[in-house]
Design an enzyme around this catalytic site. Structure first.
Site, PDB file in Angstrom:
ATOM      1  N   GLU A  64     -12.144 -51.899  10.722  1.00 10.69           N
ATOM      2  CA  GLU A  64     -12.949 -52.794  11.534  1.00 10.69           C
ATOM      3  C   GLU A  64     -14.431 -52.470  11.391  1.00 10.69           C
ATOM      4  O   GLU A  64     -14.813 -51.313  11.212  1.00 10.69           O
ATOM      5  CB  GLU A  64     -12.556 -52.671  13.012  1.00 10.69           C
ATOM      6  CG  GLU A  64     -11.145 -53.123  13.306  1.00 10.69           C
ATOM      7  CD  GLU A  64     -10.771 -52.941  14.770  1.00 10.69           C
ATOM      8  OE1 GLU A  64     -11.643 -52.498  15.547  1.00 10.69           O
ATOM      9  OE2 GLU A  64      -9.620 -53.236  15.121  1.00 10.69           O
ATOM     10  N   CYS A  79     -21.853 -51.639  13.581  1.00 12.91           N
ATOM     11  CA  CYS A  79     -20.989 -50.515  13.924  1.00 12.91           C
ATOM     12  C   CYS A  79     -19.903 -50.441  12.861  1.00 12.91           C
ATOM     13  O   CYS A  79     -19.178 -51.420  12.637  1.00 12.91           O
ATOM     14  CB  CYS A  79     -20.386 -50.719  15.307  1.00 12.91           C
ATOM     15  SG  CYS A  79     -19.251 -49.402  15.817  1.00 12.91           S
ATOM     16  N   CYS A 106      -7.358 -42.986  13.289  1.00 14.46           N
ATOM     17  CA  CYS A 106      -8.051 -41.822  13.852  1.00 14.46           C
ATOM     18  C   CYS A 106      -7.014 -40.825  14.342  1.00 14.46           C
ATOM     19  O   CYS A 106      -6.031 -41.208  14.979  1.00 14.46           O
ATOM     20  CB  CYS A 106      -8.962 -42.244  15.003  1.00 14.46           C
ATOM     21  SG  CYS A 106      -9.917 -40.886  15.711  1.00 14.46           S
ATOM     22  N   CYS A 139      -7.386 -40.014  21.594  1.00 13.46           N
ATOM     23  CA  CYS A 139      -7.965 -40.195  22.934  1.00 13.46           C
ATOM     24  C   CYS A 139      -7.115 -41.205  23.700  1.00 13.46           C
ATOM     25  O   CYS A 139      -6.776 -42.274  23.168  1.00 13.46           O
ATOM     26  CB  CYS A 139      -9.411 -40.645  22.827  1.00 13.46           C
ATOM     27  SG  CYS A 139     -10.487 -39.421  22.033  1.00 13.46           S
ATOM     28  N   CYS A 157      -8.105 -45.055  23.926  1.00 11.82           N
ATOM     29  CA  CYS A 157      -8.637 -45.693  22.717  1.00 11.82           C
ATOM     30  C   CYS A 157      -7.534 -46.386  21.928  1.00 11.82           C
ATOM     31  O   CYS A 157      -6.502 -45.776  21.616  1.00 11.82           O
ATOM     32  CB  CYS A 157      -9.338 -44.645  21.845  1.00 11.82           C
ATOM     33  SG  CYS A 157      -9.934 -45.275  20.262  1.00 11.82           S
ATOM     34  N   CYS A 197     -12.873 -50.478  19.908  1.00 11.69           N
ATOM     35  CA  CYS A 197     -12.400 -50.126  18.571  1.00 11.69           C
ATOM     36  C   CYS A 197     -10.881 -50.149  18.474  1.00 11.69           C
ATOM     37  O   CYS A 197     -10.176 -49.613  19.319  1.00 11.69           O
ATOM     38  CB  CYS A 197     -12.925 -48.742  18.215  1.00 11.69           C
ATOM     39  SG  CYS A 197     -12.505 -48.255  16.558  1.00 11.69           S
TER      40      CYS A 197
END
Length: 370
Positions: A91, A104, A111, A115, A118, A333
């Site tokens: 993205e 961004c 990832c 978290c 997220c 995100c």
């Protein structure tokens, strides 16, 4: 393997063309074409002979990113889902403001930080992005908006940039040296990968470091950011002080406000106490952008967000609230990628933090496309 051109310096392009038996000076023309004129097709290189363009089209690949889908918001924000050459997707977000135009971009496919709030963190890590894939996100969006020069870059998209530091650093140098973007307009975000912060400090680049804090005590931060178990707040603050002492650059602490979780008066006082002696820092609060990750996380009320800022500011800490863009297009995100894929298709095992080194470079000069 077919070499990808974007991601190489002018000198590396010159060497590649020489190896292909072509005039080396054409490397400068190639670099100018996609780094400053933002060409996305070999036919756009009108200063190159047709035979050379045909040879390059047959034996190399120009860009690693291509558009899969886009969502647009009334405020001009555009969120792109980009295909990579190995069929992975990432993205990138285009963010126009009155006084600047920012993008961004992502640093990894997925990832590994997990978290809890997220969307990207739910899918695990597929791989690091190459320097060319990082740079090409900006080049792609600049080509889509030739009328508005992109002036600012934030590495706050998918992934943890400091785990992919060698490729991130090469991308920053390419954007500065080849594209002409100022280092002072670049921001690199981290959830607190301390070894990466120390290595970034040693580079002494005039960029902005953003540290995703999200909680002022270890119990809550470990719940929200599991990496806190490895690098707790005390160790993280030591790394922040080392960074500011070394670079004399201010750190921005990112703090996503979640109703009833980390936005109470208790957390506000703790955050003020934590940061009041931290030199060269500011706090940027962001009201939680709802995703499908956890129903327990909700946006705070405007009154709660205002009171939180007032309490923290009473400790002499600079604190602001980020001007939000793209809320209507799932700009948090990972949301666009999750919505575009079949259920389960993006899920990968999350590696243990002890098994996540700061990456070695995966994009040497003339690296072939995956």
């Amino acid at each position: 393997m077919t070499p990808t051109l974007i991601g190489n310096t002018t000198e590396e392009l010159t060497a590649l063309l020489t190896e292909m038996g072509l005039p080396g000076y054409r490397g400068k023309q190639l670099a100018r074409g996609f780094y400053t004129r933002f060409a996305r097709d070999f036919d756009a290189f009108s200063d190159l002979p047709k035979a050379l363009r045909e040879k390059l089209a047959a034996e190399t690949q120009l860009a690693p990113c291509s558009e899969r889908s886009v969502q647009s918001a009334p405020d001009g924000t555009e969120k792109y889902l980009l295909n990579l050459t190995d069929d992975e997707v990432i993205e990138a977000v285009y963010l126009p403001y009155e006084d600047r135009t920012a993008v961004c971009v992502s640093s990894q496919v997925g990832c590994p930080m997990a978290c809890s709030f997220c969307a990207t963190g739910t899918e695990g890590l597929a791989r690091n992005l190459t320097a060319g894939e990082i740079v090409d996100q900006l080049l792609f969006m600049q080509a889509k908006h030739p009328e508005q020069r992109i002036s600012h870059l934030v590495l706050m998209g998918m992934g943890e940039p400091l785990i992919n530091l060698p490729n991130v650093l090469k991308a920053l140098h390419l954007l500065h040296d080849e594209v002409g973007l100022s280092y002072r307009n670049m921001t690199v975000s981290t959830v607190g990968v301390v070894p990466g912060m120390e290595k970034l400090a040693a580079e002494d680049l005039p960029i902005t470091l953003a540290v995703s804090l999200h909680a002022p005590n270890n119990t809550l931060r470990s719940e929200l950011v599991p990496l806190n178990e490895k690098y707790p707040i005390g160790r993280l603050m030591e790394a922040c002080r080392h960074y500011t002492d070394t670079t004399r650059r201010r750190i921005t602490f990112e703090y996503v406000l979640m109703a009833g979780v980390n936005d109470t008066e208790k957390e506000a006082h703790e955050l003020g106490e934590l940061l009041r002696r931290q030199p060269l820092c500011a706090v940027n609060t962001i009201p939680y952008n709802s995703t499908d990750v956890e129903a327990r996380y909700q946006r705070p009320t405007p009154e709660a967000a205002r009171l939180f800022r007032e309490i923290v500011a009473s400790y002499g800490v600079t604190i602001t609230q980020r001007y939000e863009k793209g809320h209507r297009i799932a700009a948090a995100c990972g949301q666009l990628k999750r919505s575009a894929l079949k259920p389960g298709s993006a899920m990968r095992p999350l590696p243990l933090f002890s098994q996540i080194p700061v990456a070695e470079p995966t994009e040497p000069a003339l690296e072939p496309a995956a």
